[in-house]
Design a protein around this motif. Structure first.
Motif, short mmCIF file in Angstrom:
data_model
loop_
_atom_site.label_atom_id
_atom_site.label_comp_id
_atom_site.label_asym_id
_atom_site.label_seq_id
_atom_site.Cartn_x
_atom_site.Cartn_y
_atom_site.Cartn_z
N GLN A 39 2.34 -7.42 -9.64
CA GLN A 39 2.57 -8.70 -10.29
C GLN A 39 3.90 -8.66 -11.03
OE1 GLN A 39 -0.63 -10.04 -12.85
NE2 GLN A 39 0.02 -12.18 -12.61
N ALA A 40 4.78 -9.54 -10.63
CA ALA A 40 6.08 -9.67 -11.29
C ALA A 40 5.97 -10.75 -12.36
CB ALA A 40 7.14 -10.04 -10.26
N PRO A 41 6.84 -10.72 -13.35
CA PRO A 41 6.79 -11.73 -14.42
C PRO A 41 6.85 -13.15 -13.88
CG PRO A 41 8.27 -9.95 -15.02
CD PRO A 41 7.89 -9.71 -13.59
N GLY A 42 5.92 -13.97 -14.31
CA GLY A 42 5.90 -15.37 -13.90
C GLY A 42 5.36 -15.61 -12.52
N LYS A 43 4.87 -14.55 -11.87
CA LYS A 43 4.35 -14.70 -10.51
C LYS A 43 2.89 -14.30 -10.44
CE LYS A 43 8.72 -14.13 -8.05
NZ LYS A 43 9.41 -13.43 -6.93
N GLU A 44 2.21 -14.73 -9.39
CA GLU A 44 0.82 -14.36 -9.21
C GLU A 44 0.72 -12.92 -8.70
OE1 GLU A 44 -1.01 -18.77 -8.14
OE2 GLU A 44 -1.02 -17.19 -6.64
N ARG A 45 -0.47 -12.36 -8.91
CA ARG A 45 -0.73 -11.01 -8.39
C ARG A 45 -0.66 -11.05 -6.86
NH1 ARG A 45 -5.01 -7.32 -11.46
NH2 ARG A 45 -3.63 -8.14 -13.07
N GLU A 46 0.03 -10.07 -6.29
CA GLU A 46 0.34 -10.05 -4.87
C GLU A 46 -0.23 -8.80 -4.22
OE1 GLU A 46 4.46 -10.07 -2.17
OE2 GLU A 46 4.46 -9.33 -4.23
N PHE A 47 -0.85 -8.98 -3.07
CA PHE A 47 -1.35 -7.85 -2.30
C PHE A 47 -0.19 -7.01 -1.77
CE2 PHE A 47 -3.90 -5.45 0.53
CZ PHE A 47 -3.26 -5.41 1.76
N VAL A 48 -0.34 -5.70 -1.86
CA VAL A 48 0.67 -4.78 -1.34
C VAL A 48 0.13 -4.02 -0.13
CG1 VAL A 48 2.06 -2.73 -1.85
CG2 VAL A 48 1.78 -4.52 -3.59
N GLY A 49 -1.02 -3.39 -0.29
CA GLY A 49 -1.60 -2.62 0.79
C GLY A 49 -3.01 -2.20 0.46
N ALA A 50 -3.75 -1.78 1.48
CA ALA A 50 -5.14 -1.39 1.30
C ALA A 50 -5.49 -0.26 2.25
CB ALA A 50 -6.06 -2.59 1.55
N ILE A 51 -6.54 0.47 1.88
CA ILE A 51 -6.99 1.59 2.69
C ILE A 51 -8.51 1.64 2.65
CG2 ILE A 51 -6.79 3.23 0.76
CD1 ILE A 51 -5.79 5.30 2.86
N SER A 52 -9.13 1.94 3.77
CA SER A 52 -10.59 2.03 3.84
C SER A 52 -11.08 3.29 3.15
CB SER A 52 -11.03 2.02 5.30
OG SER A 52 -10.49 3.15 5.99
N THR A 58 -5.61 1.28 7.40
CA THR A 58 -4.70 0.80 6.36
C THR A 58 -4.12 -0.54 6.78
OG1 THR A 58 -2.84 2.01 7.31
CG2 THR A 58 -4.05 3.11 5.53
N TYR A 59 -3.68 -1.28 5.78
CA TYR A 59 -3.08 -2.59 6.06
C TYR A 59 -2.06 -2.87 4.98
CZ TYR A 59 -2.72 -7.50 7.34
OH TYR A 59 -2.25 -8.72 7.75
N TYR A 60 -0.95 -3.51 5.37
CA TYR A 60 0.15 -3.73 4.43
C TYR A 60 0.61 -5.18 4.46
CZ TYR A 60 0.39 1.35 4.66
OH TYR A 60 0.09 2.69 4.61
N ALA A 61 1.10 -5.63 3.33
CA ALA A 61 1.78 -6.91 3.29
C ALA A 61 3.06 -6.82 4.12
CB ALA A 61 2.11 -7.29 1.85
N ASP A 62 3.44 -7.92 4.72
CA ASP A 62 4.65 -7.93 5.54
C ASP A 62 5.88 -7.50 4.75
OD1 ASP A 62 3.76 -10.87 7.54
OD2 ASP A 62 3.24 -8.75 7.76
N SER A 63 5.89 -7.84 3.46
CA SER A 63 7.06 -7.55 2.62
C SER A 63 7.29 -6.06 2.41
CB SER A 63 6.92 -8.25 1.28
OG SER A 63 5.74 -7.84 0.62
N VAL A 64 6.27 -5.24 2.64
CA VAL A 64 6.41 -3.80 2.39
C VAL A 64 6.18 -2.97 3.64
CG1 VAL A 64 5.65 -4.17 0.02
CG2 VAL A 64 4.01 -3.33 1.72
#
Length: 126
Positions: A39-52, A58-64
């Protein structure tokens, strides 16, 4: 229920790397799917990645994607986020999160997680 503590944040120049760690208490860590959000200042919480829970999925946001890697060590009750080729837009507070799971899935929405760490600040300078 596990408790989560993140570490490893800091200040890094663009193009650099950081490795975040999330340490979990409790004996059932291996039955939790894990995720990283930011979560960056003034922005909503954003998914980055996940793992089972097993680490098999595993799965990642396109941005990372291609820059960040999630891994876990169930014997040590830890999950890590290796961040390479960091950009100024990666600057945020990074949170790890846990959700009890037996299905082997990963989860990408913040409301699907039950337990959160306190967050660790990552700042990338240009």
């Amino acid at each position: 229920q596990v408790q989560l503590v993140e570490s490893g944040g800091g200040l890094v120049q663009a193009g650099g790397s950081l490795r975040l760690s999330c340490a979990a208490s409790g004996r059932t860590f291996s039955r939790y799917a894990m995720g990283w959000f930011r979560q960056a200042p003034g922005k909503e919480r954003e998914f980055v990645g996940a793992i089972s829970w097993s680490g098999a999925s595993t799965y990642y946001a396109d941005s990372v994607k291609g820059r960040f890697t999630i891994s876990r060590d169930n014997a040590k009750n830890t999950v890590s986020l290796q961040m390479n080729s960091l950009k100024p837009e990666d600057t945020a507070v990074y949170y790890c999160a846990a959700r009890g799971d037996y299905s082997g899935r990963y989860y990408t929405s913040w409301y699907e997680y039950d337990v959160w760490g306190q967050g660790t600040q990552v700042t990338v300078s240009s």
